[in-house]
Design an enzyme around this catalytic site. Structure first.
Site, short mmCIF file in Angstrom:
data_model
loop_
_atom_site.label_atom_id
_atom_site.label_comp_id
_atom_site.label_asym_id
_atom_site.label_seq_id
_atom_site.Cartn_x
_atom_site.Cartn_y
_atom_site.Cartn_z
N SER A 1 -50.39 -22.07 37.08
CA SER A 1 -50.33 -23.37 37.78
C SER A 1 -51.74 -23.92 37.94
O SER A 1 -52.72 -23.15 37.93
CB SER A 1 -49.72 -23.10 39.16
N TYR B 1 -48.69 -18.47 47.41
CA TYR B 1 -48.40 -18.97 46.05
C TYR B 1 -49.70 -19.06 45.22
O TYR B 1 -49.77 -18.55 44.10
CB TYR B 1 -47.72 -20.34 46.14
N1 LIG Z 1 -42.69 -27.39 39.50
C1 LIG Z 1 -43.99 -27.36 39.63
O1 LIG Z 1 -44.59 -28.29 40.18
C2 LIG Z 1 -44.78 -26.20 39.09
C3 LIG Z 1 -46.16 -26.37 38.92
C4 LIG Z 1 -46.90 -25.30 38.43
C5 LIG Z 1 -46.28 -24.10 38.09
N2 LIG Z 1 -44.94 -23.97 38.26
C6 LIG Z 1 -44.35 -22.69 37.91
O2 LIG Z 1 -43.36 -22.89 36.92
C7 LIG Z 1 -42.38 -21.87 37.01
C8 LIG Z 1 -41.02 -22.51 37.06
O3 LIG Z 1 -40.94 -23.31 38.21
P1 LIG Z 1 -39.91 -24.52 38.37
O4 LIG Z 1 -40.67 -25.63 38.97
O5 LIG Z 1 -39.18 -24.72 37.13
O6 LIG Z 1 -38.99 -23.91 39.54
P2 LIG Z 1 -37.43 -24.00 39.82
O7 LIG Z 1 -36.85 -25.24 39.28
O8 LIG Z 1 -37.30 -23.70 41.28
O9 LIG Z 1 -36.84 -22.78 38.96
C9 LIG Z 1 -37.17 -21.46 39.26
C10 LIG Z 1 -36.32 -20.54 38.39
O10 LIG Z 1 -36.73 -19.19 38.65
C11 LIG Z 1 -35.58 -18.44 39.07
N3 LIG Z 1 -36.05 -17.41 40.01
C12 LIG Z 1 -36.66 -17.57 41.20
N4 LIG Z 1 -36.92 -16.39 41.76
C13 LIG Z 1 -36.47 -15.45 40.87
C14 LIG Z 1 -36.45 -14.03 40.88
N5 LIG Z 1 -36.93 -13.33 41.90
N6 LIG Z 1 -35.92 -13.40 39.81
C15 LIG Z 1 -35.43 -14.11 38.76
N7 LIG Z 1 -35.42 -15.45 38.70
C16 LIG Z 1 -35.93 -16.10 39.76
C17 LIG Z 1 -34.61 -19.48 39.68
O11 LIG Z 1 -33.25 -19.05 39.65
P3 LIG Z 1 -32.60 -18.21 40.88
O12 LIG Z 1 -33.05 -18.88 42.14
O13 LIG Z 1 -31.13 -18.28 40.64
O14 LIG Z 1 -33.11 -16.82 40.74
C18 LIG Z 1 -34.83 -20.63 38.70
O15 LIG Z 1 -34.11 -20.42 37.50
C19 LIG Z 1 -42.73 -21.05 38.26
O16 LIG Z 1 -43.44 -19.90 37.89
C20 LIG Z 1 -43.62 -21.99 39.04
O17 LIG Z 1 -44.49 -21.30 39.89
C21 LIG Z 1 -44.17 -24.99 38.75
#
Ligand SMILES: NC(=O)c1ccc[n+]([C@@H]2O[C@H](COP(=O)([O-])OP(=O)(O)OC[C@H]3O[C@@H](n4cnc5c(N)ncnc54)[C@H](OP(=O)(O)O)[C@@H]3O)[C@@H](O)[C@H]2O)c1
Length: 257
Positions: free
Chosen positions: A139, A152
């Protein structure tokens, strides 16, 4: 790297970036397997994406990782790409005494220990493949702290450091190690930060973000900075105090104690 005819495992592939990666990688002609904890979200992803394979698995639990490894490598012996995407981001006031000692480190188990353990489990298998890759999703908050989400940021900085070491240690193997330094995007992860005082960042469209990531992977760009992530990188180098001050405005009242 060639993003056709691979077998790809994506952790957290039922929402946000993971689901968009699954969709795009299926369209490109890959076999795609996703994980997640919630069976309802897994079933919905499977229903919406023809050909998708799903496994219920919690990346914060080492026993579930070991079980996932057994099942996936047995059913998909051609597995050659691992995308460590699962993650969570929590708004935490460190003044809040109701947060228990186990709960405070929950994000570390999912966002940092999870990917490290996934690599440890799958590395011997990936080494046997003709071409292979690991993509760790970090991130912009790996580059500068976001004080209202203190754990985080620590996990993403840690994962960035680990990813750099992994790339060095795997330099004599066929495994390419990528890092996606994602900026703030429109996914459920950001729901609790919407409408928060001092949080007025433009959220990137996850479709655009994953598109940039796929182009980066195809061009062997080992560090991929979509959208505002490159600006955060630059600011973290030339004006680190200024950017920390800006990011400290979000949730300032909650953090005042
Ligand atoms: N969105 C942003 O602004 C942003 C920015 C920078 C980096 N990121 C990173 O991008 C990645 C994806 O984020 P996103 O924004 O797409 O989030 P999201 O829409 O909340 O999706 C998160 C996914 O991870 C799964 N998950 C969460 N905890 C888990 C666990 N303990 N074991 C297995 N699966 C798990 C969730 O499904 P379940 O809840 O069903 O397990 C879901 O499929 C993350 O690593 C996040 O830190 C996001």
């Amino acid at each position: 790297m060639d993003l056709k005819n691979n077998t790809i495992l994506i952790t957290g592939g039922t929402s946000g970036f993971g689901l968009e990666f699954a969709k795009r990688l299926l369209e490109l002609g890959n076999t795609v397997i996703v994980t997640g904890r919630d069976p309802v979200k897994l079933a919905s992803a499977k229903k919406n994406l023809a050909g998708l394979h799903t496994f219920q698995s919690d990346v914060s639990d080492p026993n579930e990782i070991a079980e996932l490894y057994e099942k996936v490598t047995k059913q998909f012996p051609q597995l050659n790409i691992l995308i460590n995407n699962a993650g969570e981001m929590r708004k935490i006031s460190l003044h809040d005494t109701s947060i228990g000692l186990s709960d405070i480190t929950r994000e570390i188990e999912t966002n940092l220990m999870g990917p490290i353990r996934m690599v440890q489990a799958f590395l011997p298998h990936l080494k046997q493949m003709k071409s292979a890759a690991i993509l760790n999703v970090t991130s912009g908050l790996a580059l500068v702290p976001f004080p209202i989400a203190p754990i985080y940021g620590a996990t993403k900085s840690g994962l960035r450091s680990y990813t750099k070491s992994l790339r060095v240690q795997l330099k004599n193997t066929k495994i390419k190690v990528f890092e996606l330094i994602a900026p703030a995007a429109k996914t459920p992860l950001n729901d609790q930060f919407h409408n928060m005082d001092g949080f007025n960042v433009k959220l990137m469209d996850p479709i655009e973000l994953v598109d940039t990531a796929i182009k980066g992977l195809e061009k062997d760009k080992f560090e991929i900075y979509p959208g505002l992530a490159r600006m955060i990188l630059m600011m973290s180098r030339i004006a680190p105090a200024f950017i920390l001050k800006q990011l400290s405005k979000a949730g300032a009242k909650e953090m005042a104690g």
